[in-house]
Write a protein that holds these residues in place. Structure first.
Motif, PDB file in Angstrom:
ATOM      1  N   ALA A   1      -5.237  -3.252  -6.947  1.00 28.46           N
ATOM      2  CA  ALA A   1      -5.149  -2.088  -6.416  1.00 28.46           C
ATOM      3  C   ALA A   1      -3.836  -1.954  -5.751  1.00 28.46           C
ATOM      4  CB  ALA A   1      -6.418  -1.798  -5.818  1.00 28.46           C
ATOM      5  N   LEU A   2      -3.580  -3.273  -5.103  1.00 25.48           N
ATOM      6  CA  LEU A   2      -2.342  -2.997  -4.400  1.00 25.48           C
ATOM      7  C   LEU A   2      -1.135  -3.556  -4.900  1.00 25.48           C
ATOM      8  CD1 LEU A   2      -2.901  -6.092  -1.538  1.00 25.48           C
ATOM      9  CD2 LEU A   2      -3.234  -4.014  -0.768  1.00 25.48           C
ATOM     10  N   ALA A   3      -1.263  -3.934  -6.419  1.00 26.47           N
ATOM     11  CA  ALA A   3      -0.442  -3.758  -7.192  1.00 26.47           C
ATOM     12  C   ALA A   3       0.098  -2.456  -7.382  1.00 26.47           C
ATOM     13  CB  ALA A   3      -0.348  -4.357  -8.331  1.00 26.47           C
ATOM     14  N   PHE A   4      -0.791  -1.107  -7.391  1.00 29.71           N
ATOM     15  CA  PHE A   4      -0.558   0.401  -8.328  1.00 29.71           C
ATOM     16  C   PHE A   4      -0.723   0.775  -6.800  1.00 29.71           C
ATOM     17  CE2 PHE A   4      -2.475  -1.735 -11.828  1.00 29.71           C
ATOM     18  CZ  PHE A   4      -2.211  -0.882 -12.830  1.00 29.71           C
ATOM     19  N   TYR A   5      -1.005   0.287  -5.705  1.00 28.76           N
ATOM     20  CA  TYR A   5      -1.035   1.576  -4.547  1.00 28.76           C
ATOM     21  C   TYR A   5       0.551   1.432  -4.510  1.00 28.76           C
ATOM     22  CZ  TYR A   5      -0.490   2.336   0.924  1.00 28.76           C
ATOM     23  OH  TYR A   5       0.208   2.538   1.220  1.00 28.76           O
ATOM     24  N   PHE A   6       1.072   0.088  -4.288  1.00 31.58           N
ATOM     25  CA  PHE A   6       2.912   0.162  -3.934  1.00 31.58           C
ATOM     26  C   PHE A   6       3.719   0.579  -5.065  1.00 31.58           C
ATOM     27  CE2 PHE A   6       1.264  -3.157  -0.741  1.00 31.58           C
ATOM     28  CZ  PHE A   6       1.728  -2.429   0.243  1.00 31.58           C
TER      29      PHE A   6
END
Length: 287
Positions: free
Chosen positions: A79-84
């Motif tokens: 989720a963090l990867a796709f958020y950034f």
């Protein structure tokens, strides 16, 4: 012999995944013109979670608390990867973005050494460095300056690296399918919350993007990520990272073929260097 066969098959499968991801960039970019980013990611992972849960309903009935914990860790990194990814892609060029995201290939060997105790060997390190240089030749244009949003994109690359290392750590001790389902659910929950706070829920968009969403859910999410979780039982996160840099090469070739873009000598050199980096990973397993 069986182990070697499993490694070869896993490498080929990851190459196919890289091909799929390399040819979906145009689809995602086009869809973001009509759908807010968090809403798109929410729908992508909600439907991916539902689809995989229905297919493997029996497995879900055997889920353990430890599987929930491990899958949640992997899901948070995803989720963090796709958020950034979605907050930075609008403020940097496609060439720089491809290079920065692909830089996880250089991070993974060292993160795997720190967190999983995997020793650094010369083939893995040299292969990762060569693949990164190849990625630079393939994607970076002359005279392009870097800005603060490129650092944000770097966070995306970092969390994709953590995602691979986490899969390597847990794939042997938990069912890979269960881990995939849990990480999808966690990612879906996070983007559902972000959508509600930042964009608001607008499901009237669904009919307009139903076929694109089907493609993103099945071809670009469920099959590739579930397969990645399965094959990383047999090959390291470092090898996975190097092979997945092929998505940049395939993406460039796809753009040349379908969008009539030109393949320069610099780009050809970049592709060759990426393939050399992958061959070094294969050589490592033979020595």
């Amino acid at each position: 012999m069986e182990k070697r066969k499993a490694e070869i098959v896993s490498s080929i499968v990851l190459g196919i995944i890289a091909l799929v991801w390399g040819t979906t960039f145009a689809v995602i970019k086009d869809t973001l013109n009509s759908v807010p980013p968090f809403s798109l990611l929410m729908m992508r992972f909600v439907f991916a979670s539902l689809l995989l849960s229905i297919i493997y309903l029996k497995k879900m009935s055997k889920i353990r608390l430890v599987d929930l914990k491990r899958g949640s860790i992997i899901g948070i990194f995803m989720a963090l990867a796709f958020y950034f990814l979605v907050i930075s892609i609008r403020f940097t060029t496609a060439s720089k973005f491809s290079f920065i995201i692909g830089a996880y290939v250089l991070m993974v060997p060292f993160l795997s050494f720190i967190f999983n105790g995997k020793s650094l060997d010369r083939y893995a390190t040299i292969g990762a460095i060569i693949a990164t240089i190849g990625l630079g030749f393939l994607t970076i244009e002359k005279g392009v300056a870097f800005n603060v949003w490129d650092l944000v994109a770097g966070c995306c690359s970092l969390f994709f690296a953590f995602h691979m290392v986490a899969i390597e750590k847990y794939a042997n001790d938990s069912d890979p399918i269960i881990l995939t389902i849990v990480q999808f659910i966690v990612t879906a929950i996070i983007f559902s919350l972000l959508t509600g706070v930042k964009e608001g829920y607008d499901f009237s968009l669904l009919p307009k993007i139903k076929w694109t969403l089907c493609y993103l859910v099945v071809v670009s999410t469920v099959i590739p990520f579930a397969t990645q979780n399965l094959v990383q039982k047999y090959i390291s996160s470092t090898t996975t990272a190097v092979i997945l840099t092929l998505q940049s090469a395939f993406g460039s070739i796809f753009a040349v073929y379908y969008l009539d873009e030109k393949m320069s000598s610099q780009m050809i050199l970049g592709c060759i260097l990426i393939f050399i980096g992958i061959l070094l990973q294969e050589l490592k397993r033979k020595v």
